[in-house]
Design a protein around this motif. Sequence first.
Motif, mmCIF file in Angstrom:
data_model
loop_
_atom_site.group_PDB
_atom_site.id
_atom_site.type_symbol
_atom_site.label_atom_id
_atom_site.label_comp_id
_atom_site.label_asym_id
_atom_site.label_seq_id
_atom_site.Cartn_x
_atom_site.Cartn_y
_atom_site.Cartn_z
ATOM 1 N N LEU A 166 -4.063 -6.391 -1.673
ATOM 2 C CA LEU A 166 -3.176 -6.078 -0.555
ATOM 3 C C LEU A 166 -2.033 -5.163 -0.969
ATOM 4 O O LEU A 166 -1.505 -4.410 -0.145
ATOM 5 C CB LEU A 166 -2.640 -7.367 0.056
ATOM 6 C CG LEU A 166 -3.704 -8.187 0.798
ATOM 7 C CD1 LEU A 166 -3.154 -9.536 1.220
ATOM 8 C CD2 LEU A 166 -4.203 -7.435 2.019
ATOM 9 N N LEU A 167 -1.643 -5.220 -2.243
ATOM 10 C CA LEU A 167 -0.624 -4.289 -2.736
ATOM 11 C C LEU A 167 -1.158 -2.862 -2.700
ATOM 12 O O LEU A 167 -0.438 -1.917 -2.330
ATOM 13 C CB LEU A 167 -0.215 -4.671 -4.161
ATOM 14 C CG LEU A 167 0.875 -3.800 -4.805
ATOM 15 C CD1 LEU A 167 2.177 -3.880 -4.003
ATOM 16 C CD2 LEU A 167 1.120 -4.223 -6.251
ATOM 17 N N ASN A 168 -2.421 -2.697 -3.056
ATOM 18 C CA ASN A 168 -3.040 -1.370 -2.990
ATOM 19 C C ASN A 168 -3.152 -0.883 -1.544
ATOM 20 O O ASN A 168 -2.980 0.309 -1.259
ATOM 21 C CB ASN A 168 -4.422 -1.404 -3.642
ATOM 22 C CG ASN A 168 -4.339 -1.589 -5.147
ATOM 23 O OD1 ASN A 168 -3.308 -1.300 -5.759
ATOM 24 N ND2 ASN A 168 -5.409 -2.081 -5.751
ATOM 25 N N VAL A 169 -3.460 -1.809 -0.623
ATOM 26 C CA VAL A 169 -3.521 -1.459 0.794
ATOM 27 C C VAL A 169 -2.151 -0.991 1.275
ATOM 28 O O VAL A 169 -2.031 0.006 2.006
ATOM 29 C CB VAL A 169 -4.015 -2.659 1.629
ATOM 30 C CG1 VAL A 169 -3.898 -2.361 3.119
ATOM 31 C CG2 VAL A 169 -5.449 -3.008 1.274
ATOM 32 N N LYS A 170 -1.111 -1.713 0.854
ATOM 33 C CA LYS A 170 0.248 -1.353 1.266
ATOM 34 C C LYS A 170 0.629 0.038 0.763
ATOM 35 O O LYS A 170 1.212 0.849 1.495
ATOM 36 C CB LYS A 170 1.239 -2.395 0.741
ATOM 37 C CG LYS A 170 2.687 -2.074 1.073
ATOM 38 C CD LYS A 170 3.645 -3.066 0.440
ATOM 39 C CE LYS A 170 5.091 -2.671 0.742
ATOM 40 N NZ LYS A 170 6.051 -3.603 0.124
ATOM 41 N N LYS A 171 0.298 0.330 -0.491
ATOM 42 C CA LYS A 171 0.647 1.626 -1.067
ATOM 43 C C LYS A 171 -0.128 2.755 -0.392
ATOM 44 O O LYS A 171 0.431 3.820 -0.117
ATOM 45 C CB LYS A 171 0.343 1.619 -2.568
ATOM 46 C CG LYS A 171 1.300 0.757 -3.385
ATOM 47 C CD LYS A 171 0.922 0.778 -4.862
ATOM 48 C CE LYS A 171 1.895 -0.066 -5.683
ATOM 49 N NZ LYS A 171 1.505 -0.095 -7.122
ATOM 50 N N LYS A 172 -1.404 2.510 -0.134
ATOM 51 C CA LYS A 172 -2.241 3.571 0.428
ATOM 52 C C LYS A 172 -1.811 3.936 1.836
ATOM 53 O O LYS A 172 -1.725 5.114 2.197
ATOM 54 C CB LYS A 172 -3.703 3.147 0.415
ATOM 55 C CG LYS A 172 -4.654 4.248 0.890
ATOM 56 C CD LYS A 172 -6.094 3.871 0.674
ATOM 57 C CE LYS A 172 -7.030 5.010 1.082
ATOM 58 N NZ LYS A 172 -6.816 6.227 0.281
ATOM 59 N N PHE A 173 -1.528 2.920 2.646
ATOM 60 C CA PHE A 173 -1.195 3.173 4.051
ATOM 61 C C PHE A 173 0.310 3.114 4.326
ATOM 62 O O PHE A 173 0.738 3.216 5.476
ATOM 63 C CB PHE A 173 -1.929 2.166 4.943
ATOM 64 C CG PHE A 173 -3.418 2.288 4.870
ATOM 65 C CD1 PHE A 173 -4.080 3.327 5.506
ATOM 66 C CD2 PHE A 173 -4.167 1.378 4.136
ATOM 67 C CE1 PHE A 173 -5.465 3.435 5.438
ATOM 68 C CE2 PHE A 173 -5.547 1.483 4.055
ATOM 69 C CZ PHE A 173 -6.205 2.520 4.704
ATOM 70 N N LYS A 174 1.123 2.893 3.261
ATOM 71 C CA LYS A 174 2.589 2.872 3.366
ATOM 72 C C LYS A 174 3.060 1.886 4.439
ATOM 73 O O LYS A 174 3.846 2.220 5.333
ATOM 74 C CB LYS A 174 3.119 4.271 3.666
ATOM 75 C CG LYS A 174 2.803 5.274 2.563
ATOM 76 C CD LYS A 174 3.342 6.657 2.878
ATOM 77 C CE LYS A 174 3.014 7.637 1.763
ATOM 78 N NZ LYS A 174 3.520 9.001 2.042
ATOM 79 N N LEU A 175 2.559 0.670 4.323
ATOM 80 C CA LEU A 175 2.907 -0.371 5.298
ATOM 81 C C LEU A 175 4.278 -0.965 4.972
ATOM 82 O O LEU A 175 4.591 -1.192 3.795
ATOM 83 C CB LEU A 175 1.844 -1.477 5.278
ATOM 84 C CG LEU A 175 0.416 -1.053 5.623
ATOM 85 C CD1 LEU A 175 -0.532 -2.232 5.488
ATOM 86 C CD2 LEU A 175 0.367 -0.493 7.041
#
Length: 650
Positions: A166-175
């Motif tokens: 989920l950290l990678n998801v946050k970084k990729k989509f700038k959540l």
Amino acid sequence: MKTTLILFLTLSVTQGEVLLKLVKLQATKLITTSEIGENCAEDLSLLISDAFDLKLWALKMLDATSKINSGLWNGNAHFFGDYDQCLSIEHNTHNNTIRGQYCTAVLSVDPNVLNGDMQFLKLQHHVKIVNGLKFEGIFEHLKNASGGFGICMPKSCSPRDLATLLLNVKKKFKLPITLSFEEDLCVYKGEPSKISKLDVSVCYGLVLVVLLMCGSTIYDVYLQGSGIFRFLSVNRNMKKLLHQREDRTLNCVSGIKVISCFWVMLGHAAIGGTLLAKNIFYTVTEWRWKPMNTFVWTGHNAMDTFFTVSGLLVSYTYLKSSQKSSTGLFTFYTNRYVRLTPVMLLTILIQSSLLKIYVEGPYAKIMLDIFIEKCYDNWPSMVFYTINLFLHTKTVVTHIWYLSCDFQMYLLAPIFLFFIRKHPRKVTAAMALTFLLSVLYSFAITGIKKVGFTVYEWNQDFAYYLAFSTFHHLPSWLIGIFCGYLLQHENIKIPKNLNVCLLFVSFLSLIMLMVNQLTHLEGEYSVYRAALWNGLARPAWSLSLCYIIFSCATGHGGIINSFLSNYVFIVLSELSYSIYLVHGGIMLFIFGSSRQTLFFNNHQILLYFMEICMWTLPLSLFTYLAFEAPILSVKNYMLKPKKVTAKKSN
């Protein structure tokens, strides 16, 4: 026209398929590039693949995972998903079995996202400012609050794997959100039991107590036996519970105790409701301004009622019994300690074990950790009644804090009661001085720490130095002590007109002390107003209450005394200690087992309150019959006071 429509639909379907393939590709890429366990990566890849192939197990797992719901700007920060559906998932592959695992992630939103929101601007309007510094109370709690997000994932994925992904998801989509995981907040079907040997022993012990109660009842009723074994008899203890007291002077206190008990439970029901509310901002922007709701969020006044009644009963009972028998210092303290401690420890021990076994839900482990683990870690402070002194060390402060304050005050009682008959003026002066010092303490703390006095201005300093402080509540107890002393004087006559006026003033004062807190919420914070309130409001409450009791006890109460002395109140007041101990565990059971958020309003508070009462009353009766009444009987049997004998004259 038909050809154009067919071409349009074909292009739309093709674009949809392309979009789905892109999503699938991105999801697979995130899984393969994240540093997660091999088994977890394989299961997640299969989950994505089967979901796009519309296989039921994968769809159920995605369906059980939380989605962002509406109502975010009203404070909806809890997204449970489907806890039970997640745990029921089981899918067999050619070399593996994928089981559902439900993890409660702590959801935090970047405060910068909220700064420009109109709802927070509305909240800021209601927050008092002191020298440019905001209270660290309700507003800061809401602004920095974290919510819960239920995620259903394969059991092969550890909390660390999920956090990494989920950290990678946050970084990729700038959540602008953060999801954090803890090992203890992941649950799956068939996980190793965390029930300890102590929990099993407690359950066996509880069964043994029930069997002993049955045996004692048979021994008492059918065999007409006598002795200590009768102390567990349900028949004997029920008769004791339902028996009318010979001294009916203070029967009115029964009604006051019971009303205060239910008031505390109502306030706790409202607090519990905010934990799972989907509209938490409503409680501070609209709900609190409604006059009828003032009665709910001013329930802390019930605690000062208990302190007042405690002082009054200690004073009245001791001074009356000392005319017939003598009580030494050791017996005086032992009586109180044995009266409170065994029942408290047994109740907490049983609640802790049963809650671990029976409470299950998305937030069960979070809520149980607040109660069980902290209590296990800090049991010495409970045994020695010092739990209210360790708030700054993050020790859990449950409703047990009241017992600590009450016992600490009881330690002071002999200083006044042992000498008030011989030296009434000196002792009264000492009580007045102690009263004055306590009031000055509240004044000083309010000025130094810049604290408020309503629950909406609650912060760490207010809790430690005032709300849970024995010295802050001491005036209420001293007023009760003095009232109990005055009631020793018989044949007190009060002119009827004066009595009516004083009763009217007393009831009006009680009402105004509640309503005035509502008016205080308007306008800017004033340290002088807060100091006056913290120093004088509780003594004013206790004085008003004591006159009502004094009027009823001296035969001037009329219909008020008839109502407060109702037989139902008398019976329930005998259960008040058990009710106070039991209802906290019932709240944890109700809120820890919740599967969804609810809309916070008075109707929901009432439903919570009724549910708490429905469970608390019968379980309190059992606690009384199984523990409180037998322990009291043993205490009275072992600690019989010595009779006072008149000295013979020569």
